[in-house]
Every structure is written in C-alpha cells, then in structure tokens.
Design a protein around this motif. Structure first.
Motif, PDB file in Angstrom:
ATOM      1  N   VAL A 274       1.091  -1.130  -0.082  1.00 30.94           N
ATOM      2  CA  VAL A 274       0.149   0.029   0.038  1.00 30.94           C
ATOM      3  C   VAL A 274       0.878   1.279   0.004  1.00 30.94           C
ATOM      4  CG1 VAL A 274      -1.897   1.328   1.043  1.00 30.94           C
ATOM      5  CG2 VAL A 274      -1.856  -1.372   1.326  1.00 30.94           C
ATOM      6  N   GLU A 275       0.734   2.250  -1.048  1.00 29.37           N
ATOM      7  CA  GLU A 275       1.673   3.029  -1.232  1.00 29.37           C
ATOM      8  C   GLU A 275       1.064   4.358  -0.838  1.00 29.37           C
ATOM      9  OE1 GLU A 275       4.718   1.891  -5.137  1.00 29.37           O
ATOM     10  OE2 GLU A 275       3.047   3.297  -5.262  1.00 29.37           O
ATOM     11  N   PHE A 276       1.899   5.296  -0.219  1.00 33.21           N
ATOM     12  CA  PHE A 276       1.195   6.472   0.352  1.00 33.21           C
ATOM     13  C   PHE A 276       2.344   7.667   0.051  1.00 33.21           C
ATOM     14  CE2 PHE A 276      -0.200   3.590   3.696  1.00 33.21           C
ATOM     15  CZ  PHE A 276      -1.328   3.954   3.840  1.00 33.21           C
ATOM     16  N   VAL A 277       2.027   8.779  -0.261  1.00 30.40           N
ATOM     17  CA  VAL A 277       2.857   9.990  -0.175  1.00 30.40           C
ATOM     18  C   VAL A 277       2.663  10.736   1.307  1.00 30.40           C
ATOM     19  CG1 VAL A 277       3.034  10.706  -2.647  1.00 30.40           C
ATOM     20  CG2 VAL A 277       0.872  11.409  -1.427  1.00 30.40           C
ATOM     21  N   ALA A 278       3.894  11.089   1.778  1.00 30.34           N
ATOM     22  CA  ALA A 278       3.806  11.635   2.935  1.00 30.34           C
ATOM     23  C   ALA A 278       4.377  13.065   2.897  1.00 30.34           C
ATOM     24  CB  ALA A 278       4.582  10.870   4.004  1.00 30.34           C
ATOM     25  N   GLY A 279       3.969  14.083   3.771  1.00 30.12           N
ATOM     26  CA  GLY A 279       4.096  15.289   3.868  1.00 30.12           C
ATOM     27  C   GLY A 279       5.595  15.271   4.776  1.00 30.12           C
ATOM     28  N   GLN A 280       6.502  16.327   4.878  1.00 29.74           N
ATOM     29  CA  GLN A 280       7.583  16.432   5.940  1.00 29.74           C
ATOM     30  C   GLN A 280       7.080  16.447   7.272  1.00 29.74           C
ATOM     31  OE1 GLN A 280      10.588  15.799   4.969  1.00 29.74           O
ATOM     32  NE2 GLN A 280      10.189  16.220   2.539  1.00 29.74           N
ATOM     33  N   ASP A 281       5.702  16.644   7.386  1.00 36.31           N
ATOM     34  CA  ASP A 281       4.866  16.848   8.786  1.00 36.31           C
ATOM     35  C   ASP A 281       4.748  15.550   9.128  1.00 36.31           C
ATOM     36  OD1 ASP A 281       2.936  16.730   6.893  1.00 36.31           O
ATOM     37  OD2 ASP A 281       2.052  18.409   7.429  1.00 36.31           O
ATOM     38  N   ARG A 282       4.850  14.526   8.435  1.00 32.33           N
ATOM     39  CA  ARG A 282       4.062  12.998   8.663  1.00 32.33           C
ATOM     40  C   ARG A 282       2.681  12.878   8.461  1.00 32.33           C
ATOM     41  NH1 ARG A 282       7.411  13.556  13.524  1.00 32.33           N
ATOM     42  NH2 ARG A 282       9.481  12.553  13.147  1.00 32.33           N
ATOM     43  N   SER A 283       2.102  13.694   7.591  1.00 33.58           N
ATOM     44  CA  SER A 283       0.829  13.496   7.121  1.00 33.58           C
ATOM     45  C   SER A 283       0.931  12.452   5.938  1.00 33.58           C
ATOM     46  CB  SER A 283       0.212  14.877   6.592  1.00 33.58           C
ATOM     47  OG  SER A 283       1.034  15.556   5.604  1.00 33.58           O
ATOM     48  N   PHE A 284      -0.012  11.983   5.720  1.00 34.43           N
ATOM     49  CA  PHE A 284       0.176  10.960   4.910  1.00 34.43           C
ATOM     50  C   PHE A 284      -1.121  10.602   4.071  1.00 34.43           C
ATOM     51  CE2 PHE A 284      -0.645   8.239   8.704  1.00 34.43           C
ATOM     52  CZ  PHE A 284      -1.676   7.463   8.242  1.00 34.43           C
ATOM     53  N   PHE A 285      -1.215  10.075   2.690  1.00 34.06           N
ATOM     54  CA  PHE A 285      -2.373   9.925   1.799  1.00 34.06           C
ATOM     55  C   PHE A 285      -2.140   8.908   0.978  1.00 34.06           C
ATOM     56  CE2 PHE A 285      -1.374  14.432   2.542  1.00 34.06           C
ATOM     57  CZ  PHE A 285      -2.538  14.898   3.124  1.00 34.06           C
TER      58      PHE A 285
END
Ligand code: ADP
Ligand code: ADP
Ligand code: MG
Length: 657
Positions: A274-285
């Motif tokens: 399961v692939e996610f993109v994550a922000g530098q703030d550790r938010s992830f989608f």
C-alpha cells in the motif's frame, strides 16, 4: 505444498523466485523469450520453455503461451513476479479456470486495486486517508481545467491504469493542464490501452512511504512495516530503504493499521504494497496498492527476516500465516540501490549493451557488513533493449541507518561493471551526501541536489590523497617490473588540478607516504597490473577504487569522484607544467548520438537554418524515444544518417556549418 512452480517472468526476479523454491524443495520451470535463451534464470531453473519473440507482447505477456507451458510441464502454480502479467486480473481468473494456482492475490482484489480510480474510492470507504482530489473519470480538457481549479494548483494528472511511473504529469497552471491532459491521455492509451484519467492534489516536496502487507486465505492480514522510496527519478524509484527515517512509532502504527484495514476490506490474500505520499510533517495519503511482489521487497526481508516469496507461495497453497502482528519486529536498517544500465554523466540516458565485465561485491557476511545482490545476469550477458534496464539490486544491512549506508558505500566501491554505462558512481555519491545521511529525503531529492545533472562529485582532500597514494603504489609496481631495485622515493603527483609532492618508503610490506607533509600508511595492497579494482587499507580503513591506465598516468575513481592522476619525477613535473594544456576535440558543431540506438527520424536537411531547441533527430533506445535538439542557432552543413539507421554512441549524426 506444490511440487512444481512455473515462473512467468525473467531476469533477477525469476532468479530470486528460483532461489526460494530450491530452498523449499519445489521444482521450477521458467518461460523464456528469444532474447533470454541463454539467461541465468534458464540455466538455474529445472526446466525452461521457449515462448516466443523478444518483445514482451510476443512472449511474457501472452497468457495462452504461459498456460501451454504449464500444461506441458505439469506445474501446479504460476508465480508472475512483477510487471508483465502480475497485476492482470484476467490472467489470474484464466489460471483459476484451468485449475492452476496463481501465486498472488485473488482476482477480485487485483481488480479492485489495479485501477487507481476504483482503488481510491475503495480506500476512502475503508477509512484510509486519500490525496484530496476528484475521485472519478475526467471527460475532456475543459472538464480537467474545471476540476484542477476546484482542487487548486498544483495538481497531478494521472492515468487510472498507470504504473511504473508512466501516465503521470504535474500541472502548475491552466496551460499545463491544457497540454498535460491530452498528453497523459495519449500516453495512457498507448501504454495501457485504457485512457481514463483522474486528477488529484500534487503534494509538494513529498516523501514516498509504503507499507508491505501479507495476507492468507483465512482472513488474516499483517503488515511488515514500511519502506521509504523517496529517491526517485522521473517517478521511478532508485534508492529504497526500510524502515523510513521519517516515521515515528505513532505514524508507523497508523499507516500500518490503515494498510491492513484496506487489505482486509478487499479480501487481500497474498503479499502486496500500500503506497502513500507523506508530507514532511508526517501527514500521509493513500496513492495506490500494488497487488504483487514489489521490486524493493529485499529491504523488508532484511529487517524482518521474512522471505516474502516463500510466504506468497505458502498462502497460495492455502497455508495460514505463521505469525501474527505482535510477532513481527524491525531489526536494524536495510538500504537498496537499483543498479541501472544508464549513463549518469549524460543525463541518465539508457545505455544498453554487453556486460563485458561484471563483478559484484561478495554477498552475505563480508568484512564490512551484510550484502545481498539480486541479479539475473552474469559476465558476458547483454542488457537488452526489450526489457527493464535494471542490472541488479544491491542491498545492505546494518544495525543503524548510518551503518547500512556505510556498508552500501563499500559494496558499491567493490562493484565492477564494464561494457555499458551504469549508475554506480551516482549511487555512491548519494550515499556520501550529508543531506542523504541526515535522512532529509523527498521525491525532489535528485532534482534538488543535482539540478544540472550529475557530473560526479569533487574529491575531498582525503580522497585526493588516497588517489595520489594509489597512483604512486601502482606506478612503483609497474616500475619494479621494468627495472627491479631501481624505484625512486620522491615523486610529483598531478591529481586533477593539484600537484602534490609525495615521498614514499616501502616498509613492512606496505607503503609509508608523506604527501605535502601529511603522513599516510597504505597497506594490504594486492593489486597487480591489469586489474580494474585496487583494494587497500589507508590509515586503518579498507577501501576500493577503480583504476584505468590513461595518458601517462591513471584515471582513478573513488565512489562519485574521478581524477586523472599522473606520477612524475620532479624533473618531468617541471616540464609538464610548461606544456600547453591539451585541447579536447571540438564537438560543438556536431550533434552526436548520446547512446547506441535506432534513428527514428532526422528532422533537418543540409542547408537548413535551425534555432536553438529545434528538433534535429529522434533516436530510439530501450523503448524510449529521445529527442535531440539543436544546442545552438546555425545552418546544417551535413546529415550523416537517415531514419532506420542503427547508430553507435558518439556517432556524428548532424554537422553544423
Ligand atoms: P515498484 O513499485 O515495485 O518499485 P515499479 O512501479 O517500478 O515497481 O514497477 C515494477 C516493475 O513492473 C517494473 O519493471 C515496471 O516497469 C513494471 N510495471 C509496473 N507497472 C506496470 C504497468 N502497468 N505496465 C507495465 N509495466 C509495469
Ligand atoms: P505508479 O503506478 O507509476 O507507481 P504512483 O501513483 O505510485 O504511480 O506514483 C508514482 C510516484 O509519483 C510516487 O511514488 C510519488 O513520488 C509521485 N506521486 C504520485 N502521486 C502524487 C501526488 N498526488 N503528489 C505528489 N507526488 C505524487
Ligand atoms: Mg507506485
């Protein structure tokens, strides 16, 4: 358990699967195309079945031929590897109908996750956070602009059927959408036979973090933690690692739980990602789910001790998962580098050809740490234009991230390839960068750090001294041969742009050197003339450099740094300084072929005036069309080739007046 498995794939992944089958006592069959008749996989498998021409559409993608090969050999199950038929639900269904086991998830799960629009809808329903955007098909450019403006720029235009970094484009404004939407649609139609497009928010400076999941046919699903794959070029992964330096325990747990929830919701029953993109703030989608074994699975195997291919086989055979979530722990850190047949010094252009020399580092427990090399090639093999240009996947393990990086650096030093361009110096350069070592990753990393492409890294003072010492050691050895007992101890070494005074004494089997007042000790020299790698120990540290004789001296490369080094007597050094610097041949008036390939078209004629940026020729190699543009304004003097010609690297295609 199965007694015979057919592998519907080629190259390193076929070899990888054979290794596990052998360990489990399962017989293997590989299928092969014309291009792979002498491959390592064919040599290693118990049986091999020829299935057709080199283009995948005539062999590895033809389900009928795979099924015939299964019938012919009596295999009970098919492992599809990755790429080719691995995520083709129709193929999985077809096998089931024929009573053959597909070693992968059930067709419903492939179908639900194989499509980016559908999987995104599904994920949202399962409570997984998805990238904000429009979850549905886009009809035309006007619709695309409306949606993009609703979401807010920048946005990403994506093919629902996309994969392998294809069918993706970022749009920063309306004009980008006007151009990009039809382009992605055309690419999707051509590459995947499916032109459904959707649009989502483009997460800026994101990181790619993915969760490995594993399920069985009894409703159990666990995750095997994350991998970070942010070091990408053109949306294709280059360096991967596990775990991710971004995640903390809380985020790891949340991401793992979402991945398991999604997998359970689709009835997932094999290995998947399961692939996610994550922000530098550790938010992830959520990005997408890959319903297959992943290229970078070795790093997960190294930190968990689980053989993912074995678990796929076991769950396909109906066995229950042998562990629960609480039994799984992260042990240390693993790094993977994809060694590609490409020339990093020329904009990473594909560089196919023969592996004239191929000598990977020692595997397993080595003096510098644990090394694994997943390859499907041997010395003398060809990297063909028909398939993925990957030569091997080099993985290393250490107790900490720093340790895994250090082992990778050393393993890359020890990897020797000749005959084609390869990205080892580039990979070694990344391992040496402070930003990489700090784990400050993003999918823009390569663009940020190498904005003008890769030209190697300048040597540090230590590297320059090391190369000078190596050059003196080699020069002495060559001299000893020519005139025994008459080697001198004072030298002037021209290393790149610097000239260094070097004094050398042979003491206790090693060399004690004085380089401009700096004392160095070089030991464990085993080099003999003709060898391409020089191994030694400098001041207590083992190293390997690659060496090549060159005009009056040597070209020496340590990791990402290359120097031309001359070893001169003080007298000849004086003369050398008086020599005018040599001029390189003037190629500014020529358009050279940057790689071996096929000329698709020549778009200019003799006498024609062209402006900078105009298309001069189109060249095809590795299934990619490369557009060569004029780098200057001018008049064409001569055209030396025509459409349909095969050309070598550096061949002069077109000359300016
Ligand atoms: P991973 O996510 O495992 O790193 P990639 O996305 O790089 O994998 O793709 C894995 C392999 O499968 C590569 O050889 C890639 O070229 C191929 N591949 C992936 N998706 C597709 C697709 N939809 N069509 C054709 N080839 C694909
Ligand atoms: P593929 O099927 O080709 O692997 P993905 O959807 O996984 O396609 O995207 C490939 C890469 O593109 C990701 O690893 C990520 O780097 C980048 N990417 C994809 N979607 C986004 C997004 N919405 N924002 C930023 N980067 C993205
Ligand atoms: Mg992906």
């Amino acid at each position: 358990m199965f007694s015979k498995i057919l592998i519907a794939n080629r190259g390193e992944i076929a070899v990888r699967i054979i290794k596990t089958c052998r360990r489990l006592g399962i017989k293997t069959v590989v299928v092969y195309s014309e291009a792979d008749a002498d491959s390592m996989a064919v040599e290693m498998a118990d049986e091999a079945v020829f299935i057709g021409g080199a283009p995948a559409a005539e062999s590895y993608l033809v389900a009928d031929k795979i099924v015939d090969a299964v019938r012919q050999t009596g295999a009970e199950a098919v492992h599809p590897g990755f790429g080719f038929l691995s995520e083709n639900a129709g193929f999985a269904r077809r096998l089931a109908k024929e009573g053959i086991v597909f070693i992968g998830p059930n067709p419903k799960a492939i179908e639900a996750m194989g499509d980016k629009i559908e999987s995104k809808k599904f994920a949202a329903k399962a409570g997984v956070s998805t990238v904000p955007g429009h979850v549905g098909e886009i009809d035309d450019t006007a619709h695309a602009i409306r949606i993009a403006e609703e979401i807010g720029y920048p946005v990403m235009i994506k093919a629902s059927a996309g994969g392998g970094g294809k069918g993706i484009r970022v749009a920063w404004n309306r004009k980008d959408v006007e151009e990009g939407f039809p382009a992605v649609r055309a690419e999707a139609k051509a590459s995947f036979g499916d032109d459904r497009i959707f649009i989502e928010k483009f997460i800026e400076s994101p990181r790619h973090v993915e969760i490995q999941v594993l399920g069985d046919k009894h409703g159990n699903v666990v995750h095997l933690f994350e991998r970070e794959c942010s070091i990408q070029r053109r949306n294709q992964k280059v360096i991967e690692e596990a775990p991710s330096p971004l995640l903390d325990e809380k985020t790891r747990k949340a991401m793992g739980e979402q991945a398991v929830a999604l997998s359970k919701a689709v009835g997932y029953d094999s290995a998947g990602t399961v692939e996610f993109v994550a922000g530098q703030d550790r938010s992830f989608f959520f990005l997408e789910m890959n319903t297959r074994l992943q290229v970078e699975h070795p790093v997960t195997e190294m930190i968990t001790g689980v053989d993912l291919v074995e678990q796929m086989i076991r769950s396909a055979a109906g066995e229950k998962l042998p562990f629960a979530q609480k039994d799984l722990k992260i042990n240390g850190w693993a790094m993977e580098s994809r060694i590609y047949a490409e020339d990093p010094y020329r904009g990473f252009l594909p560089s196919i050809g023969r592996l004239v020399r191929y000598s990977p580092p020692q595997e397993g427990e080595t003096p510098y740490g644990f090394v694994r090399n997943d390859a499907g090639v041997r010395e003398g093999d060809e990297i063909s234009m028909f398939y993925d240009p990957m030569i091997s996947k080099l993985s290393t393990w250490g107790k900490t991230r720093e340790a895994a990086i250090d082992v990778m650096g050393r393993a890359l030093e020890d990897f020797h390839i000749e005959g084609l361009g390869q990205n080892i110096p580039f990979l070694a350069g990344v391992m040496d960068q402070a930003r990489f070592r700090l784990g400050k990753l993003s999918t823009n990393y390569i663009k940020d750090e190498f904005p003008d492409g890769f030209q190697g890294l300048p040597p540090t003072d230590e590297q320059r001294d090391m190369m000078a010492a190596v050059a003196v050691a080699m020069h002495r050895r060559l001299q000893e041969r020519a005139s025994p007992g008459r080697v001198r101890d004072d030298w002037m070494v021209v290393a790149g742009l610097k000239t260094l005074a070097v004094n050398v004494q042979a003491i206790d089997g090693g060399l004690t050197l004085d380089i401009e007042g700096r004392k160095l000790r070089l030991e464990d020299i085993a080099w003999r003339p003709g060898q391409p790698l020089f191994r030694g120990n400098l001041d207590g540290r083992d190293f390997t450099v690659s060496v090549k004789p060159a005009a009056e001296g040597f070209v020496i490369r340590h990791r990402a740094s290359t120097l031309h080094v001359l070893v001169l007597t003080p007298r000849s050094a004086e003369l050398h300084e008086k020599l005018p610097p040599k001029k390189a041949a003037d190629t500014s008036k020529m358009v050279l072929s940057p790689m071996p390939g096929l000329v698709v078209s020549i778009d200019v004629a003799a006498g024609q005036e062209v402006k900078t940026g105009e298309v001069v020729a189109v060249l095809e190699a590795m299934k990619m069309q490369n557009i060569l543009r004029a780098e200057r304004d001018g008049t064409i003097k001569a055209v030396n080739v025509k459409g349909g010609d095969s050309v070598a690297a550096d061949e002069v295609l077109v000359e300016f007046a």
